[in-house]
Design a protein around this motif. Sequence first.
Motif, mmCIF file in Angstrom:
data_model
loop_
_atom_site.group_PDB
_atom_site.id
_atom_site.type_symbol
_atom_site.label_atom_id
_atom_site.label_comp_id
_atom_site.label_asym_id
_atom_site.label_seq_id
_atom_site.Cartn_x
_atom_site.Cartn_y
_atom_site.Cartn_z
ATOM 1 N N ASN A 81 0.797 -1.220 0.000
ATOM 2 C CA ASN A 81 0.000 0.000 0.000
ATOM 3 C C ASN A 81 0.836 1.279 0.000
ATOM 4 N N MET A 82 2.144 1.146 -0.018
ATOM 5 C CA MET A 82 3.016 2.319 0.020
ATOM 6 C C MET A 82 3.225 2.900 -1.370
ATOM 7 N N GLN A 83 3.609 4.170 -1.396
ATOM 8 C CA GLN A 83 3.964 4.821 -2.656
ATOM 9 C C GLN A 83 5.330 4.310 -3.107
ATOM 10 N N ALA A 84 5.596 4.441 -4.393
ATOM 11 C CA ALA A 84 6.851 3.940 -4.974
ATOM 12 C C ALA A 84 8.065 4.566 -4.296
ATOM 13 N N ARG A 85 7.966 5.824 -3.944
ATOM 14 C CA ARG A 85 9.079 6.531 -3.299
ATOM 15 C C ARG A 85 9.391 5.909 -1.924
ATOM 16 N N ALA A 88 10.986 2.549 -2.348
ATOM 17 C CA ALA A 88 12.389 2.688 -2.748
ATOM 18 C C ALA A 88 13.273 2.959 -1.535
ATOM 19 N N PHE A 89 12.818 3.837 -0.641
ATOM 20 C CA PHE A 89 13.597 4.114 0.572
ATOM 21 C C PHE A 89 13.749 2.860 1.432
ATOM 22 N N ILE A 90 12.681 2.096 1.574
ATOM 23 C CA ILE A 90 12.742 0.858 2.361
ATOM 24 C C ILE A 90 13.696 -0.141 1.713
ATOM 25 N N ASN A 91 13.628 -0.274 0.398
ATOM 26 C CA ASN A 91 14.506 -1.214 -0.305
ATOM 27 C C ASN A 91 15.970 -0.808 -0.199
ATOM 28 N N ILE A 92 16.253 0.466 -0.314
ATOM 29 C CA ILE A 92 17.640 0.941 -0.187
ATOM 30 C C ILE A 92 18.135 0.722 1.234
ATOM 31 N N SER A 157 18.670 0.479 -8.947
ATOM 32 C CA SER A 157 17.323 0.537 -9.517
ATOM 33 C C SER A 157 16.386 1.360 -8.642
ATOM 34 N N GLN A 158 16.571 1.296 -7.337
ATOM 35 C CA GLN A 158 15.731 2.087 -6.437
ATOM 36 C C GLN A 158 16.095 3.571 -6.480
ATOM 37 N N ILE A 159 17.344 3.876 -6.722
ATOM 38 C CA ILE A 159 17.738 5.277 -6.933
ATOM 39 C C ILE A 159 17.054 5.806 -8.188
ATOM 40 N N GLN A 160 16.982 4.980 -9.210
ATOM 41 C CA GLN A 160 16.263 5.389 -10.423
ATOM 42 C C GLN A 160 14.790 5.648 -10.126
ATOM 43 N N VAL A 161 14.190 4.837 -9.273
ATOM 44 C CA VAL A 161 12.789 5.044 -8.891
ATOM 45 C C VAL A 161 12.646 6.388 -8.169
ATOM 46 N N LEU A 162 13.577 6.687 -7.278
ATOM 47 C CA LEU A 162 13.525 7.965 -6.560
ATOM 48 C C LEU A 162 13.700 9.150 -7.499
#
Length: 172
Positions: A81-85, A88-92, A157-162
């Motif tokens: 339910n979280m936003q992509a941003r 991305a922070f959680i994944n990083i 890839s998560q930096i790219q999402v951010l």
Amino acid sequence: MNTMLKIVGKILDALGNFCSLLMVLMILNVFYDVVMRYFFNDVSIAMQELEWHLFAAMFMFGIAYTLKEDAHVRVDIFYDNMQARNKAFINIFGSLFLALPITLLILYYSWDYTFDAYEMGEGSGDPGGLPHRWIVRSVIPLSSVFLMLAIFHVVLSQIQVLIAAKKPTEEQ
């Protein structure tokens, strides 16, 4: 950054294909072992040991591929339910502060563990078992290297999402 992601992605995809090959070899090995045991009453210790060697390699190498494919276990109740941003922070964070330290620790200790087995010429304790135990032990540090590559892939890839999430707000 895109070029680096593609290169690392292709390496990890090749690793995933290698895991598929290990799975097929393991299935054939188990099939052979079962046929020989139940139809010909012939047991091979080496073939039984090869089963767990193949399984260990498939599992250990599969960890990096699974992380790259974002197919690992996670508590999806909150994450979905979280936003992509926020994802991305959680994944990083998880990659850099949870996965990377334990991977470096495993790499550090498994190097000596593998090298000691090589120096001793360690083999199976069972008669007719596989020699050269260092080969299966070398899977541990090698899989740690691949896992570090997968962590690098996830972070990039998560930096790219951010960056992508930031662009629409800058234009407005």
